[in-house]
Write an enzyme that holds these catalytic residues in place. Structure first.
Site, short mmCIF file in Angstrom:
data_model
loop_
_atom_site.label_atom_id
_atom_site.label_comp_id
_atom_site.label_asym_id
_atom_site.label_seq_id
_atom_site.Cartn_x
_atom_site.Cartn_y
_atom_site.Cartn_z
CB SER A 15 -16.01 2.26 27.05
OG SER A 15 -15.03 1.75 26.19
N GLY A 16 -16.82 3.62 29.65
CA GLY A 16 -17.89 4.01 30.57
C GLY A 16 -17.72 5.43 31.07
CD GLU A 35 -7.18 6.89 31.74
OE1 GLU A 35 -8.37 6.60 31.88
OE2 GLU A 35 -6.24 6.12 32.04
N GLY A 175 -8.64 -20.51 28.86
CA GLY A 175 -9.60 -21.01 27.87
C GLY A 175 -10.75 -20.05 27.66
CE1 TYR A 177 -16.45 -13.82 27.24
CE2 TYR A 177 -16.48 -12.67 25.14
CZ TYR A 177 -17.15 -13.17 26.24
OH TYR A 177 -18.51 -13.02 26.34
CB ILE A 178 -8.11 -12.70 26.61
CG1 ILE A 178 -9.01 -11.49 26.91
CG2 ILE A 178 -6.70 -12.25 26.22
CD1 ILE A 178 -8.52 -10.59 28.02
CD GLU A 181 -11.35 -12.21 21.58
OE1 GLU A 181 -12.55 -12.01 21.37
OE2 GLU A 181 -10.64 -11.38 22.19
NE ARG A 198 -9.38 -22.83 35.98
CZ ARG A 198 -9.47 -22.05 37.04
NH1 ARG A 198 -8.64 -22.18 38.05
NH2 ARG A 198 -10.42 -21.12 37.11
N GLY A 261 -7.84 -14.31 33.16
CA GLY A 261 -8.86 -13.50 33.82
C GLY A 261 -8.37 -12.10 34.15
P1 NDP Z 1 -12.20 -15.14 31.11
O1 NDP Z 1 -12.82 -15.11 32.44
O2 NDP Z 1 -13.05 -15.15 29.89
O3 NDP Z 1 -11.20 -16.37 31.02
C1 NDP Z 1 -10.22 -16.61 31.99
C2 NDP Z 1 -9.64 -17.99 31.74
O4 NDP Z 1 -8.57 -18.20 32.64
C3 NDP Z 1 -10.66 -19.08 31.96
O5 NDP Z 1 -10.45 -20.06 31.00
C4 NDP Z 1 -10.31 -19.58 33.35
O6 NDP Z 1 -10.60 -20.93 33.56
C5 NDP Z 1 -8.81 -19.39 33.36
N1 NDP Z 1 -8.32 -19.23 34.71
C6 NDP Z 1 -8.76 -18.38 35.66
N2 NDP Z 1 -8.06 -18.52 36.80
C7 NDP Z 1 -7.14 -19.49 36.56
C8 NDP Z 1 -6.15 -20.11 37.35
N3 NDP Z 1 -5.94 -19.74 38.61
N4 NDP Z 1 -5.40 -21.08 36.80
C9 NDP Z 1 -5.60 -21.47 35.52
N5 NDP Z 1 -6.53 -20.92 34.71
C10 NDP Z 1 -7.30 -19.94 35.24
O7 NDP Z 1 -11.20 -13.91 31.13
P2 NDP Z 1 -10.37 -13.20 30.00
O8 NDP Z 1 -9.14 -12.73 30.69
O9 NDP Z 1 -10.25 -14.04 28.79
O10 NDP Z 1 -11.29 -11.97 29.63
C11 NDP Z 1 -11.81 -11.15 30.68
C12 NDP Z 1 -13.15 -10.61 30.31
O11 NDP Z 1 -13.00 -9.58 29.36
C13 NDP Z 1 -14.09 -11.62 29.63
O12 NDP Z 1 -14.77 -12.41 30.55
C14 NDP Z 1 -14.99 -10.73 28.86
O13 NDP Z 1 -16.00 -10.27 29.72
C15 NDP Z 1 -14.08 -9.58 28.47
N6 NDP Z 1 -13.59 -9.75 27.10
C16 NDP Z 1 -14.48 -9.69 26.07
C17 NDP Z 1 -14.07 -9.85 24.78
C18 NDP Z 1 -15.07 -9.79 23.67
O14 NDP Z 1 -16.17 -9.30 23.88
N7 NDP Z 1 -14.75 -10.31 22.49
C19 NDP Z 1 -12.66 -10.07 24.43
C20 NDP Z 1 -11.82 -10.13 25.58
C21 NDP Z 1 -12.28 -9.97 26.85
P3 NDP Z 1 -12.09 -21.41 33.99
O15 NDP Z 1 -12.95 -21.19 32.81
O16 NDP Z 1 -11.86 -22.85 34.31
O17 NDP Z 1 -12.45 -20.59 35.17
#
Ligand code: NDP
Length: 451
Positions: A15-16, A35, A175, A177-178, A181, A198, A261
């Site tokens: 996108s960017g 790409e 827990g 976004y992804i 969803e 967690r 993440g």
């Molecule tokens: P997020 O950062 O939203 O979520 C990651 C999750 O994994 C959190 O619940 C986190 O826990 C957990 N986690 C991270 N590290 C560990 C670990 N070592 N052990 C256990 N659990 C862990 O990332 P996503 O991958 O869901 O999405 C990435 C980004 O992409 C989002 O932040 C968002 O910016 C973007 N996105 C946007 C969407 C939209 O606009 N609809 C859809 C999908 C992605 P904790 O919270 O405790 O840190």
């Protein structure tokens, strides 16, 4: 004539990168973009777009059930995973073509190859090198997995779009976004879903009412929510895959998906060859004009880990091109960025949470409304909508809006305009509601929540 092959070389056609290339070319710059994967990037190829299509697919499950309350006899509904995946892939192919056309009609050269920095003005492309006056890095991010024994048995969202069949039993880890969803997608399509997280409630960082309401709704929809729980090991077992949890529990399933993440995708990019600085998490450090530590190298989108959303990357790419090639310096604007989580029900949010508003602004007023949407009076579905406005007491400016419920994302976009413009609560109240909608609540909430 410039001493370089290009005025701008962009690494990454997501996108960017595509937006920046197109706008820069529109200012007359000679632009090329490379790409290594498919043009369109995460959002189009393996993110927002295919995900939203799968959310629609999953929601039909409830739509068929809900129809009965309105007099319809739907009969036995059947779902065909392969047809969904084929239809989704067809649409992604179309969009991939649209993105390629955007580049071609803007006069941007597309090089379908991996790029690596050789120095501040040179990029390696296979066995040849090209030079550019300015370089933009827009390579995005990639899912990460925590170092859990057996993590290689788990997939991430990238693979979730191409499974051979719908797994009957799924464990989703995370827990964010992804995670919420995909828990909703698999659950709606008919898998038995366990979501392991967690923390004490999903969507850390979101408003606490949003988290509570969504957590309850996920459970009502049949998702087994294991909070305050970690996955400590994964192994193959005769019945599929065994997931070991903290607290000595284990779950047998057919698919484990980590949504734990994402990280900037900087491996093998040659940042060190050019002296581009990164932070401890690997994100490229940039200033408000997306300029890196190297004067002629810029970076936008997820690789900079500012706000990792497609429309933000578009804004950053556009601002970069205007600044550097349009002679019109535009700093990036990350204030009041709205976003939505396409969970079921969806969440949409803009501005400050109640907690952050209290922290940053001191005295605030909070308005909250929880109700059953009109549709569900006849469908009989036990699904709530929750709306919340956060108002700075002294100025009466609305500084946050949070919605969980049907059409949350569609409702919030307009509210985000008002909040970005600095609208006050009385200006919200002066607006006539549209009846009967859920959205009218946004202009009719009069009673402050006792805090
Ligand atoms: P997020 O950062 O939203 O979520 C990651 C999750 O994994 C959190 O619940 C986190 O826990 C957990 N986690 C991270 N590290 C560990 C670990 N070592 N052990 C256990 N659990 C862990 O990332 P996503 O991958 O869901 O999405 C990435 C980004 O992409 C989002 O932040 C968002 O910016 C973007 N996105 C946007 C969407 C939209 O606009 N609809 C859809 C999908 C992605 P904790 O919270 O405790 O840190």
């Amino acid at each position: 004539m410039s001493e370089y092959d290009y005025d701008l070389f962009v690494i990454g056609a997501g996108s960017g990168g595509v937006r920046a290339s197109r706008i820069a070319a529109g200012y007359g710059a000679r632009v090329a973009v490379c790409e290594e994967d498919r043009v369109g990037g995460t959002c189009v190829i393996r993110g927002c777009v295919p995900k939203k299509l799968m959310v629609y697919a999953a929601h039909f499950h409830e739509d068929f059930e809900d129809a009965a309350g309105f007099g319809w006899e739907v009969g036995q509904a059947e779902f065909d995973w392969n047809r969904l995946i084929a239809a989704k892939d067809h649409e992604i192919d179309r969009l991939n073509g649209v993105y390629k056309n955007i580049l071609a009609s803007a006069g941007v050269e597309l090089i379908e190859q991996r790029g690596e920095l050789v120095d501040a003005h040179t990029v390696q492309l296979g066995d040849r090198q090209v030079t550019a006056d300015k370089i933009l890095i827009a390579v995005g991010g990639w899912p990460t997995k925590p170092p859990v024994p057996g993590a290689e048995l788990a997939i991430t969202s990238t693979e979730a779009f191409h499974l051979d069949s719908l797994p009957p039993r799924v464990v989703v880890y995370g827990g964010g976004y992804i995670a919420v969803e995909f828990a909703g997608i698999f659950n709606g399509l008919g898998s038995e879903v366990t979501q392991v997280y967690r923390g004490p409630q999903v969507l850390r960082g979101f408003d606490r009412d949003v988290r509570e309401v969504l957590g309850q709704e996920l459970i009502k929809k049949g998702i087994h929510l294991c909070l305050d729980t970690n996955i400590i090991g994964i192994e193959e077992c005769p019945e599929g895959t065994r997931v070991h949890l903290s607290g000595n529990d284990s779950i047998d399933c057919d698919l484990v998906m980590f949504a734990t993440g994402r990280a900037p995708k900087i491996d093998g990019l040659g940042l060190e060859n050019a002296g581009v600085e990164t932070d401890a998490g690997g994100a490229i450090v940039v200033d408000e004009f997306s300029r890196t530590s190297v004067d002629n190298i810029y970076a936008v989108g997820d690789v900079t880990n500012r706000i990792n959303l497609t429309p933000v990357a578009l804004m950053e790419g556009h601002a970069f091109a205007r600044t550097v090639f349009g002679n019109d310096p535009v700093p990036v604007d990350h204030a009041s960025v709205p976003s939505a989580v396409f969970s079921q029900p969806p969440v949409a949010t803009v501005g400050l949470t109640e907690h952050d508003a209290r922290d940053q602004l001191g005295e605030i007023d909070v308005y909250r409304s929880t109700f059953r949407p009109l549709k569900h009076t006849l469908s009989g579905r036990d699904e709530q909508t929750m709306m919340k406005l956060i108002v700075e007491r002294q100025t009466q400016r609305v500084v946050g809006c949070h919605i969980v419920g049907l059409d949350a994302a569609e409702m919030l976009q307009g509210v985000a305009i008002a909040i970005k413009m600095g609208a006050t609560k009385s200006q919200f109240d002066a607006v006539i509601g549209i009846h009967p909608t859920a959205a009218e609540e946004l202009v009719t909430m009069r009673n402050k929540v006792e805090c």
